[in-house]
Design an enzyme around this catalytic site. Structure first.
Site, PDB file in Angstrom:
ATOM      1  N   SER A 451       0.690  -1.227   0.133  1.00  0.00           N
ATOM      2  CA  SER A 451      -0.062  -0.024   0.138  1.00  0.00           C
ATOM      3  C   SER A 451       0.828   1.181  -0.008  1.00  0.00           C
ATOM      4  CB  SER A 451      -0.865   0.192   1.327  1.00  0.00           C
ATOM      5  OG  SER A 451      -1.549  -1.210   1.273  1.00  0.00           O
ATOM      6  N   CYS A 644      -7.280  -1.088   7.210  1.00  0.00           N
ATOM      7  CA  CYS A 644      -6.307  -1.731   6.542  1.00  0.00           C
ATOM      8  C   CYS A 644      -5.302  -2.535   7.488  1.00  0.00           C
ATOM      9  CB  CYS A 644      -5.317  -0.390   5.909  1.00  0.00           C
ATOM     10  SG  CYS A 644      -3.913  -1.246   4.837  1.00  0.00           S
ATOM     11  N   ASP A 689      -8.376  -2.719   2.655  1.00  0.00           N
ATOM     12  CA  ASP A 689      -7.169  -2.882   2.117  1.00  0.00           C
ATOM     13  C   ASP A 689      -6.363  -3.752   2.913  1.00  0.00           C
ATOM     14  OD1 ASP A 689      -4.926  -3.242   0.699  1.00  0.00           O
ATOM     15  OD2 ASP A 689      -4.505  -1.084   0.729  1.00  0.00           O
ATOM     16  N   TRP A 691      -4.624  -7.887   4.219  1.00  0.00           N
ATOM     17  CA  TRP A 691      -4.091  -9.060   3.916  1.00  0.00           C
ATOM     18  C   TRP A 691      -4.135 -10.078   4.709  1.00  0.00           C
ATOM     19  CZ3 TRP A 691      -2.067  -4.135   4.371  1.00  0.00           C
ATOM     20  CH2 TRP A 691      -1.246  -4.159   5.618  1.00  0.00           C
TER      21      TRP A 691
END
Length: 692
Positions: A451, A644, A689, A691
């Site tokens: 990012s 995020c 966003d 992971w």
């Protein structure tokens, strides 16, 4: 003697050239095309005039099975290649692998019913198609699809197979394969076997794929009348040693991604096929602790046509560490040949050589193969036939065939292929393994995405990266498992900050790149655009949840709003929830937040959660719950909500807490609150966003 005028000279020169051409058959100036060169002449390696017609391609190549992939990180492409290999070797299918973006789909209805189409589809981000599958997805999900034949039902002719790659920590788990499967069924297509789903979030992707494929093959065998045969390894690629060439020969690739880079004239567009070799303007350590590292790095894109928007991702093209390159070449008996020039040629017309050639074994392993990745059980089973002795063969066969044994011996230790081979053979070289099998079985080294932590409004030609250097201590493993790209970036940071020969944690890298073209501290990059964006109206309030390096895009958001305020614009409230372990160890950008507060005043608030400074662990989701009243009021003003970071725990818990806040503050049932959160996601008011 009379002087010759210009016309006489031109005529005489033409006669002379004609005479030379006649007697030399043009060899005086003719350049013979290298019969082994590969097609990486331009940025994406595509061939001019190549057909986009699926039916034409199948007929041209004599194929009866095409495996399409939609892949972002290379895994779906790898699975497609493995299905093609197995279909040919076990069942005699004439298979080909195809990138979805290279074909048109309006004649799917013309594919004969004695052929089969397979779809291996990864879901990216929040239920989105991968970059190469966008056009296909938009076509197949369209309301007024027009096919070439006008059949009823439109795809009554189509036999298909489907497997999806997803992550259960995301809300839209495996939505690509689910939606495509529904669309194909609605259009009358006939699925063979179940639509398989692999789950990266549970860490079971590989085993999910293996468990799905055998029943699928059985169903396909029955449907198409196939006969199973003993699978024998047949190489897809031919390896030819080029005795007349050395690594110094100008036509030899020693890590360059394509011909423009080889010739020293790289130009845009810079993308997933063609990186920009970007100067690193500055880099420094963000943590204040000995055993962990977090990097801030500024990449200068002013010499390129690259652009980005705040919230986008930057892709870093890493190289493998020298230690692992040496280990790989050593166990395969290739150390003496590491600088030998070879050409790799596809023996099958639809196969693609995954890197440009001629090249060297060292360059292939260092720049193009994912040699540090955990190895697949199926690949170990393939390599058993090439074991250096019977004991090693038996062990490899067991590892390849026994899921639990493989997990215990290989999987939990994150062993890569070289480490497994060395352990199994007790150090004996595996010199019988065909290099073709390694090209096929070890996936292509992929760019890593981060990012972007800068604002394009503030610095349009400088991209910031914020990255923790990955290191995991695993039980039963002598050394930590280390991330490929972040340790490469750490070496670059050390080089830039005065270390002449950086070797973080004993790892060395070819920092200067092929032919020293990365010298001066450069890194290959490209930009991937993201949907993770600030509201177009800067007066809208925003709520940002970003613990650890999850704060990266929010640094960009805050810097953007700060710049807007400095430019005289009115900006809405920004509330940022940031968490880390300890305020004096890993509190990222603490001084920057103070500076932002000075500019933005009460329009910016930082809420902190230090998990290891009090009697109880406190995380961002706890701080969010403590601010329930204010969060609800901001959402009633149509605030945008951003998350995020870690998908498996943090993001999931934040989602749950937000629903609880809405339920309690608005006096509504939790089910109703969950529905509101889901609608916020659908309208992009809630963005992630994350992971795994």
């Amino acid at each position: 003697m009379a002087e010759l005028d210009t016309l006489d000279i031109i005529v005489l020169a033409a006669l002379l050239l004609g005479t030379i051409a006649y007697f030399t058959k043009g060899k005086a100036w003719g350049v013979t095309k290298d019969p082994y060169s590969s097609s990486f002449a331009n940025a994406n390696g595509s061939k001019a005039g190549k057909t986009r017609n699926i039916v034409e391609k199948l007929e041209e190549e004599g194929k009866n099975c095409i495996i399409f992939y939609g892949s972002q990180t290379g895994t779906a492409e790898d699975y497609a290649a493995r299905l093609a290999k197995e279909g040919k070797s076990r069942y005699g299918l004439e298979t080909m692998v195809a990138d979805l973006e290279e074909y048109d789909y309006d004649n799917l209805d013309a594919i004969p019913n004695d052929k089969v189409v397979m779809f291996v589809l990864a879901t990216y981000g929040e239920g989105e198609p991968t970059d190469n599958a966008v056009d296909f997805y938009e076509f197949i999900m369209g309301e007024d699809i027009s096919f070439s034949e006008g059949n009823d039902p439109p795809l009554g002719n189509l036999n298909y197979v489907a497997f999806g790659l997803g992550n259960n920590t995301y809300e839209h788990y495996n939505s690509m394969v689910r939606n495509v499967n529904k669309a194909l069924e609605k259009l009358g297509a006939h699925r063979i076997g179940d639509a398989g789903e692999g789950d990266d979030g549970a860490g079971t992707m590989e085993e999910d794929f293996l468990a799905w494929k055998d029943p699928m093959w059985a169903a396909l065998q029955k449907k198409m009348g196939l006969e199973e045969r003993e699978a024998v390894y047949e190489p897809i690629f031919g390896i030819v040693e080029r005795d007349g060439l050395t690594p110094e020969s100008p036509e030899v690739y020693v890590g360059e991604p394509n011909k423009m880079h080889l010739e020293g004239t790289p130009k845009g567009p810079f993308n997933a096929h063609n990186p920009y070799i970007a100067p690193i303007a500055t880099s420094y350590e963000l943590f204040n602790v000995k055993d962990r590292n977090c990097l801030h790095m500024e990449v200068d894109i002013s010499g390129s046509n690259l652009t980005y928007q705040t919230g986008d991702h930057i892709a870093v093209w890493p190289t493998n560490p020298g230690e692992e390159v040496d280990r790989f070449l050593d166990i395969l008996g290739l150390t003496e040949k590491r600088n030998k020039v070879v050409s790799v040629k596809a023996l099958e017309p639809t196969a693609k050589v995954p890197f440009p050639t001629p090249t060297t074994f060292d360059a292939i392993v260092r720049y193009h193969m994912e040699i540090c990745a955990p190895v697949s059980r199926q690949f170990l089973a393939t390599l058993a036939a090439f074991a250096p002795d019977e004991e090693s063969k038996a062990e490899m066969t067991k590892l390849g065939g026994d899921k639990d044994y493989f997990h215990q011996k290989v999987n939990i230790h994150h062993l890569n292929i070289a480490r497994v081979l060395k352990s199994v053979s007790k150090g004996k070289p595996w010199s019988n393994v065909p290099f073709s099998a390694l090209i096929e079985g070890v996936t292509k080294l992929q760019p890593r995405y981060y990012s972007i932590s800068s604002s394009s409004l503030e610095q349009p030609k400088m991209i910031s990266i914020t990255a923790v250097v990955e290191r995991q201590h695993l039980p039963g493993r002598e050394d930590p498992f280390r991330g490929v790209a972040t340790n490469y970036l750490l070496a670059l940071k050390e080089k830039q900050n005065g270390e002449p020969n950086p070797c973080p944690f004993g790892l060395t890298y070819e920092i200067t790149g092929p032919r020293n073209r990365y010298d001066g501290v450069h890194v290959p990059v490209h930009v991937r655009h993201s949907n993770f964006k600030l509201p177009s109206d800067p007066t809208k309030p925003i709520i940002c949840i970003g613990p650890g390096t999850g704060v990266a895009p929010f640094r960009g958001f805050v810097r953007e709003r700060r710049k807007q305020a400095e430019n005289g614009e009115t900006v809405g409230k920004t509330i940022l929830f940031f968490g880390c372990r300890k305020s004096h160890e890993d509190f990222l950008y603490d001084k920057e937040w103070q500076e932002a507060k000075e500019v933005l005043g009460d329009k910016f608030e930082l809420v902190l959660a230090f998990s290891r400074e009090g009697p109880k662990k406190v995380y961002v989701q706890h701080r969010l719950k403590e601010r329930s009243k204010e969060i609800n009021e901001l959402l009633e003003k149509k605030a945008y909500f951003y998350v995020c970071g870690d998908a498996a725990n943090m993001a999931r818990e934040v989602n749950t807490v937000l629903a609880q806040i809405l339920s309690e503050e608005r006096g509504i049932p939790e089910a109703k609150a969950e529905e509101i959160v889901k609608n916020m996601r659908a309208s992009n008011q809630y963005q992630e966003d994350v992971w795994s």
